[in-house]
Design a protein around this motif. Sequence first.
Motif, PDB file in Angstrom:
ATOM      1  N   ALA A  16       0.331  -1.099   0.335  1.00 22.86           N
ATOM      2  CA  ALA A  16      -0.390  -0.321  -0.413  1.00 22.86           C
ATOM      3  C   ALA A  16       0.342   1.396   0.103  1.00 22.86           C
ATOM      4  CB  ALA A  16      -0.635  -0.130   1.172  1.00 22.86           C
ATOM      5  N   CYS A  17       2.266   1.603   0.564  1.00 21.97           N
ATOM      6  CA  CYS A  17       3.188   2.356   0.781  1.00 21.97           C
ATOM      7  C   CYS A  17       3.506   2.720  -0.490  1.00 21.97           C
ATOM      8  CB  CYS A  17       4.104   2.408   1.724  1.00 21.97           C
ATOM      9  SG  CYS A  17       4.076   2.012   3.551  1.00 21.97           S
ATOM     10  N   VAL A  18       3.935   1.476  -1.184  1.00 20.87           N
ATOM     11  CA  VAL A  18       4.276   1.917  -2.567  1.00 20.87           C
ATOM     12  C   VAL A  18       3.931   2.173  -3.855  1.00 20.87           C
ATOM     13  CG1 VAL A  18       5.862   0.242  -4.250  1.00 20.87           C
ATOM     14  CG2 VAL A  18       6.607   0.122  -2.398  1.00 20.87           C
ATOM     15  N   PRO A  31       5.495  17.089  -6.588  1.00 20.49           N
ATOM     16  CA  PRO A  31       5.918  16.315  -5.751  1.00 20.49           C
ATOM     17  C   PRO A  31       6.767  16.307  -4.010  1.00 20.49           C
ATOM     18  CG  PRO A  31       6.119  15.172  -6.873  1.00 20.49           C
ATOM     19  CD  PRO A  31       5.971  16.138  -7.179  1.00 20.49           C
ATOM     20  N   ASN A  32       6.481  16.583  -2.818  1.00 22.42           N
ATOM     21  CA  ASN A  32       7.323  16.141  -2.532  1.00 22.42           C
ATOM     22  C   ASN A  32       8.117  15.135  -1.937  1.00 22.42           C
ATOM     23  OD1 ASN A  32       8.736  16.131   0.726  1.00 22.42           O
ATOM     24  ND2 ASN A  32       7.052  18.064   1.268  1.00 22.42           N
ATOM     25  N   PRO A  33       9.938  15.467  -2.138  1.00 24.48           N
ATOM     26  CA  PRO A  33      10.597  14.462  -2.460  1.00 24.48           C
ATOM     27  C   PRO A  33      10.876  13.398  -0.775  1.00 24.48           C
ATOM     28  CG  PRO A  33      11.643  16.339  -2.361  1.00 24.48           C
ATOM     29  CD  PRO A  33      10.281  16.462  -2.783  1.00 24.48           C
ATOM     30  N   PHE A  34      10.235  14.373   0.173  1.00 16.53           N
ATOM     31  CA  PHE A  34      10.557  13.841   0.986  1.00 16.53           C
ATOM     32  C   PHE A  34       9.046  12.459   1.472  1.00 16.53           C
ATOM     33  CE2 PHE A  34      12.827  17.866   1.650  1.00 16.53           C
ATOM     34  CZ  PHE A  34      14.068  17.019   2.494  1.00 16.53           C
ATOM     35  N   ILE A  35       8.042  13.198   1.210  1.00 18.73           N
ATOM     36  CA  ILE A  35       6.739  12.683   1.807  1.00 18.73           C
ATOM     37  C   ILE A  35       7.201  11.187   0.572  1.00 18.73           C
ATOM     38  CG2 ILE A  35       4.249  11.810   1.034  1.00 18.73           C
ATOM     39  CD1 ILE A  35       4.521  15.137   1.331  1.00 18.73           C
ATOM     40  N   LEU A  36       7.502  11.783  -0.756  1.00 23.27           N
ATOM     41  CA  LEU A  36       7.607  10.455  -1.773  1.00 23.27           C
ATOM     42  C   LEU A  36       8.096   9.052  -1.830  1.00 23.27           C
ATOM     43  CD1 LEU A  36       6.469   9.456  -5.053  1.00 23.27           C
ATOM     44  CD2 LEU A  36       8.622  10.714  -5.244  1.00 23.27           C
ATOM     45  N   HIS A  37       9.681   9.764  -1.561  1.00 24.14           N
ATOM     46  CA  HIS A  37      11.334   8.359  -0.888  1.00 24.14           C
ATOM     47  C   HIS A  37      10.723   8.087   0.421  1.00 24.14           C
ATOM     48  CE1 HIS A  37      12.468  10.038  -4.573  1.00 24.14           C
ATOM     49  NE2 HIS A  37      12.798  11.056  -4.522  1.00 24.14           N
ATOM     50  N   GLY A  38      10.344   8.948   1.284  1.00 24.65           N
ATOM     51  CA  GLY A  38       9.916   8.046   2.631  1.00 24.65           C
ATOM     52  C   GLY A  38       8.447   7.766   2.084  1.00 24.65           C
ATOM     53  N   THR A  39       8.320   7.949   1.964  1.00 26.62           N
ATOM     54  CA  THR A  39       7.382   6.716   1.424  1.00 26.62           C
ATOM     55  C   THR A  39       6.817   5.601   0.544  1.00 26.62           C
ATOM     56  OG1 THR A  39       4.936   7.921   2.529  1.00 26.62           O
ATOM     57  CG2 THR A  39       4.432   5.802   1.309  1.00 26.62           C
ATOM     58  N   LEU A  41       9.946   4.469   0.509  1.00 28.82           N
ATOM     59  CA  LEU A  41      11.407   3.148   1.894  1.00 28.82           C
ATOM     60  C   LEU A  41      10.259   2.618   3.263  1.00 28.82           C
ATOM     61  CD1 LEU A  41      14.004   2.781   2.476  1.00 28.82           C
ATOM     62  CD2 LEU A  41      14.437   4.784   4.170  1.00 28.82           C
ATOM     63  N   ALA A  42       9.655   3.234   3.138  1.00 26.68           N
ATOM     64  CA  ALA A  42       8.706   2.740   4.605  1.00 26.68           C
ATOM     65  C   ALA A  42       7.974   1.474   3.701  1.00 26.68           C
ATOM     66  CB  ALA A  42       7.689   3.795   5.238  1.00 26.68           C
ATOM     67  N   GLY A  43       7.581   1.239   2.119  1.00 25.79           N
ATOM     68  CA  GLY A  43       6.598   0.300   1.630  1.00 25.79           C
ATOM     69  C   GLY A  43       7.819  -0.676   1.343  1.00 25.79           C
ATOM     70  N   ALA A  44       9.112  -0.593   1.087  1.00 23.53           N
ATOM     71  CA  ALA A  44      10.194  -1.281   0.801  1.00 23.53           C
ATOM     72  C   ALA A  44      10.259  -2.042   1.780  1.00 23.53           C
ATOM     73  CB  ALA A  44      11.318  -0.615   0.237  1.00 23.53           C
ATOM     74  N   ALA A  45      10.331  -1.438   3.034  1.00 21.50           N
ATOM     75  CA  ALA A  45      11.102  -2.275   4.730  1.00 21.50           C
ATOM     76  C   ALA A  45       9.856  -3.033   4.932  1.00 21.50           C
ATOM     77  CB  ALA A  45      11.254  -0.497   5.524  1.00 21.50           C
ATOM     78  N   LEU A  46       9.222  -2.578   4.722  1.00 18.18           N
ATOM     79  CA  LEU A  46       7.539  -3.594   5.195  1.00 18.18           C
ATOM     80  C   LEU A  46       7.664  -4.896   4.393  1.00 18.18           C
ATOM     81  CD1 LEU A  46       5.096  -0.858   6.068  1.00 18.18           C
ATOM     82  CD2 LEU A  46       6.347  -2.297   7.565  1.00 18.18           C
ATOM     83  N   LEU A  47       7.719  -4.631   2.903  1.00 20.57           N
ATOM     84  CA  LEU A  47       7.651  -5.699   2.025  1.00 20.57           C
ATOM     85  C   LEU A  47       9.385  -6.605   2.283  1.00 20.57           C
ATOM     86  CD1 LEU A  47       6.887  -4.388  -0.979  1.00 20.57           C
ATOM     87  CD2 LEU A  47       5.709  -5.909  -0.018  1.00 20.57           C
ATOM     88  N   PHE A  65      16.858  -2.415  -3.857  1.00 28.37           N
ATOM     89  CA  PHE A  65      17.396  -2.081  -5.199  1.00 28.37           C
ATOM     90  C   PHE A  65      15.707  -0.482  -4.828  1.00 28.37           C
ATOM     91  CE2 PHE A  65      19.745  -5.032  -6.932  1.00 28.37           C
ATOM     92  CZ  PHE A  65      21.042  -4.083  -7.428  1.00 28.37           C
ATOM     93  N   TRP A  66      15.150  -1.088  -3.855  1.00 22.09           N
ATOM     94  CA  TRP A  66      13.930   0.097  -4.297  1.00 22.09           C
ATOM     95  C   TRP A  66      13.929   0.694  -2.936  1.00 22.09           C
ATOM     96  CZ3 TRP A  66      10.065   0.370  -7.744  1.00 22.09           C
ATOM     97  CH2 TRP A  66       8.943   0.953  -7.948  1.00 22.09           C
ATOM     98  N   ALA A  67      14.825   0.335  -1.447  1.00 19.71           N
ATOM     99  CA  ALA A  67      14.920   0.842  -1.010  1.00 19.71           C
ATOM    100  C   ALA A  67      16.152   1.523  -0.879  1.00 19.71           C
ATOM    101  CB  ALA A  67      15.154   0.031   0.370  1.00 19.71           C
ATOM    102  N   ALA A  68      17.365   1.285  -1.323  1.00 22.28           N
ATOM    103  CA  ALA A  68      18.331   2.122  -2.314  1.00 22.28           C
ATOM    104  C   ALA A  68      18.277   3.468  -3.129  1.00 22.28           C
ATOM    105  CB  ALA A  68      19.143   1.283  -2.901  1.00 22.28           C
ATOM    106  N   ILE A  69      17.312   3.025  -3.960  1.00 19.87           N
ATOM    107  CA  ILE A  69      16.696   4.242  -4.380  1.00 19.87           C
ATOM    108  C   ILE A  69      16.172   5.348  -3.918  1.00 19.87           C
ATOM    109  CG2 ILE A  69      15.060   4.701  -6.874  1.00 19.87           C
ATOM    110  CD1 ILE A  69      15.652   2.470  -7.997  1.00 19.87           C
ATOM    111  N   ALA A  70      15.080   4.811  -2.836  1.00 21.31           N
ATOM    112  CA  ALA A  70      14.477   6.124  -1.884  1.00 21.31           C
ATOM    113  C   ALA A  70      15.196   6.580  -1.152  1.00 21.31           C
ATOM    114  CB  ALA A  70      13.380   5.229  -0.864  1.00 21.31           C
TER     115      ALA A  70
END
Length: 85
Positions: A16-18, A31-39, A41-47, A65-70
């Motif tokens: 859902a985060c991703v 888009p706010n990059p902190f919201i975009l990349h933070g969300t 990163l949270a999605g990648a961590a939870l997955l 890779f998704w987390a590293a890009i975030a």
Amino acid sequence: MTELDWAAWVGFVGTACVIGAYAYLTSTDKPNPFILHGTNLAGAALLTVSLVFHTNWPSLVLEGFWAAIAVWGLAKAVRGRKQAR
């Protein structure tokens, strides 16, 4: 039918985060990059948590890779904010 355990539910929240981050990117002109990349990163961590318990190696590599890009995107945003000051 397989019952869903806590790790699967954590994975659904990550999904859902991703998806939410992508929808936010698509629907917002600036888009706010902190919201975009933070969300993202949270999605990648939870997955990743879900995938540690229900291992799917290609998906686990993708989340790495998704987390590293975030993280890269967040670092760029921090640098950009510092330069703007």
